[in-house]
Design a protein around this motif. Structure first.
Motif, mmCIF file in Angstrom:
data_model
loop_
_atom_site.group_PDB
_atom_site.id
_atom_site.type_symbol
_atom_site.label_atom_id
_atom_site.label_comp_id
_atom_site.label_asym_id
_atom_site.label_seq_id
_atom_site.Cartn_x
_atom_site.Cartn_y
_atom_site.Cartn_z
ATOM 1 N N TYR A 17 0.866 -1.185 0.000
ATOM 2 C CA TYR A 17 0.000 0.000 0.000
ATOM 3 C C TYR A 17 0.899 1.230 0.000
ATOM 4 N N THR A 18 0.616 2.165 -0.913
ATOM 5 C CA THR A 18 1.514 3.303 -1.113
ATOM 6 C C THR A 18 0.757 4.618 -1.288
ATOM 7 N N PHE A 19 1.517 5.716 -1.172
ATOM 8 C CA PHE A 19 1.124 7.040 -1.652
ATOM 9 C C PHE A 19 2.014 7.328 -2.855
ATOM 10 N N ASP A 20 1.511 8.056 -3.826
ATOM 11 C CA ASP A 20 2.238 8.193 -5.090
ATOM 12 C C ASP A 20 3.573 8.917 -5.005
ATOM 13 N N THR A 21 3.731 9.895 -4.136
ATOM 14 C CA THR A 21 4.993 10.631 -4.084
ATOM 15 C C THR A 21 5.811 10.340 -2.828
ATOM 16 N N CYS A 22 5.447 9.350 -2.091
ATOM 17 C CA CYS A 22 6.131 8.996 -0.838
ATOM 18 C C CYS A 22 7.521 8.421 -1.133
ATOM 19 N N PRO A 23 8.578 9.064 -0.626
ATOM 20 C CA PRO A 23 9.929 8.550 -0.901
ATOM 21 C C PRO A 23 10.183 7.166 -0.299
ATOM 22 N N TYR A 24 9.551 6.865 0.818
ATOM 23 C CA TYR A 24 9.715 5.542 1.426
ATOM 24 C C TYR A 24 9.027 4.467 0.583
ATOM 25 N N CYS A 25 7.889 4.828 -0.002
ATOM 26 C CA CYS A 25 7.186 3.901 -0.889
ATOM 27 C C CYS A 25 8.035 3.613 -2.126
ATOM 28 N N ILE A 26 8.619 4.663 -2.670
ATOM 29 C CA ILE A 26 9.468 4.511 -3.855
ATOM 30 C C ILE A 26 10.663 3.619 -3.533
ATOM 31 N N ARG A 27 11.268 3.839 -2.374
ATOM 32 C CA ARG A 27 12.424 3.027 -1.971
ATOM 33 C C ARG A 27 12.034 1.562 -1.768
ATOM 34 N N ALA A 28 10.904 1.337 -1.126
ATOM 35 C CA ALA A 28 10.446 -0.036 -0.881
ATOM 36 C C ALA A 28 10.151 -0.750 -2.202
ATOM 37 N N LYS A 29 9.486 -0.062 -3.126
ATOM 38 C CA LYS A 29 9.181 -0.669 -4.425
ATOM 39 C C LYS A 29 10.464 -0.950 -5.205
ATOM 40 N N ARG A 30 11.444 -0.062 -5.095
ATOM 41 C CA ARG A 30 12.720 -0.277 -5.776
ATOM 42 C C ARG A 30 13.407 -1.534 -5.238
ATOM 43 N N LEU A 31 13.398 -1.708 -3.922
ATOM 44 C CA LEU A 31 14.001 -2.902 -3.337
ATOM 45 C C LEU A 31 13.278 -4.157 -3.827
ATOM 46 N N LEU A 32 11.959 -4.138 -3.792
ATOM 47 C CA LEU A 32 11.194 -5.300 -4.258
ATOM 48 C C LEU A 32 11.512 -5.604 -5.712
ATOM 49 N N ASN A 33 11.538 -4.571 -6.550
ATOM 50 C CA ASN A 33 11.855 -4.766 -7.967
ATOM 51 C C ASN A 33 13.270 -5.306 -8.155
ATOM 52 N N ASN A 34 14.228 -4.723 -7.433
ATOM 53 C CA ASN A 34 15.619 -5.156 -7.561
ATOM 54 C C ASN A 34 15.822 -6.603 -7.138
ATOM 55 N N LYS A 35 15.009 -7.064 -6.208
ATOM 56 C CA LYS A 35 15.099 -8.448 -5.731
ATOM 57 C C LYS A 35 14.256 -9.405 -6.582
ATOM 58 N N GLY A 36 13.537 -8.861 -7.571
ATOM 59 C CA GLY A 36 12.734 -9.705 -8.448
ATOM 60 C C GLY A 36 11.425 -10.174 -7.846
ATOM 61 N N VAL A 37 10.922 -9.433 -6.887
ATOM 62 C CA VAL A 37 9.667 -9.796 -6.226
ATOM 63 C C VAL A 37 8.492 -9.253 -7.041
ATOM 64 N N ASP A 38 7.583 -10.126 -7.422
ATOM 65 C CA ASP A 38 6.333 -9.686 -8.042
ATOM 66 C C ASP A 38 5.431 -9.179 -6.937
ATOM 67 N N PHE A 39 4.851 -7.997 -7.136
ATOM 68 C CA PHE A 39 3.975 -7.454 -6.107
ATOM 69 C C PHE A 39 2.831 -6.684 -6.732
ATOM 70 N N LYS A 40 1.786 -6.556 -5.945
ATOM 71 C CA LYS A 40 0.631 -5.752 -6.336
ATOM 72 C C LYS A 40 0.705 -4.464 -5.535
ATOM 73 N N GLY A 86 5.588 -5.034 7.426
ATOM 74 C CA GLY A 86 6.050 -3.751 7.926
ATOM 75 C C GLY A 86 6.144 -2.727 6.816
ATOM 76 N N GLY A 87 6.975 -1.712 7.070
ATOM 77 C CA GLY A 87 7.153 -0.632 6.115
ATOM 78 C C GLY A 87 8.517 -0.701 5.457
ATOM 79 N N CYS A 88 8.936 0.403 4.907
ATOM 80 C CA CYS A 88 10.192 0.479 4.170
ATOM 81 C C CYS A 88 11.384 0.085 5.042
ATOM 82 N N ASP A 89 11.525 0.703 6.200
ATOM 83 C CA ASP A 89 12.668 0.392 7.065
ATOM 84 C C ASP A 89 12.687 -1.079 7.447
ATOM 85 N N ASP A 90 11.513 -1.647 7.650
ATOM 86 C CA ASP A 90 11.433 -3.056 8.039
ATOM 87 C C ASP A 90 11.950 -3.973 6.940
#
Length: 85
Positions: A8-31, A65-69
């Motif tokens: 669950y994200t907000f469109d301009t949230c830097p923590y959301c962007i960072r979390a999605k980048r980590l998921l993408n970099n690790k090859g995790v498919d996510f909704k 959890g969130g980005c830091d988690d």
């Protein structure tokens, strides 16, 4: 068995962007569920998770959890077990 990952994200949230980048970099498919304009949805999530910020990451309906988690899970080697195995 493939794991269902939801973030669950907000469109301009830097923590959301960072979390999605980590998921993408690790090859995790996510909704991604963008709740930028849905403050009531965030209130509902808070009741479920006791967390009032985004991102909120779930694996198989379990709140992780969130980005830091998830960054900490990556740093300590637990990320792959939770998200990929």
């Amino acid at each position: 068995m493939k794991k269902e990952v939801v973030i669950y994200t907000f469109d301009t949230c830097p923590y959301c962007i960072r979390a999605k980048r980590l998921l993408n970099n690790k090859g995790v498919d996510f909704k991604e569920i963008d709740i930028t304009n849905e403050r009531e949805r965030l209130k509902e999530l808070k009741k479920k998770t006791n967390c009032s910020t985004v991102p909120q990451v779930f694996v198989n309906n379990k709140f992780i959890g969130g980005c830091d988690d998830i960054v900490n899970l990556h740093r300590n080697g637990e990320f792959d077990t939770i998200f990929l195995k």
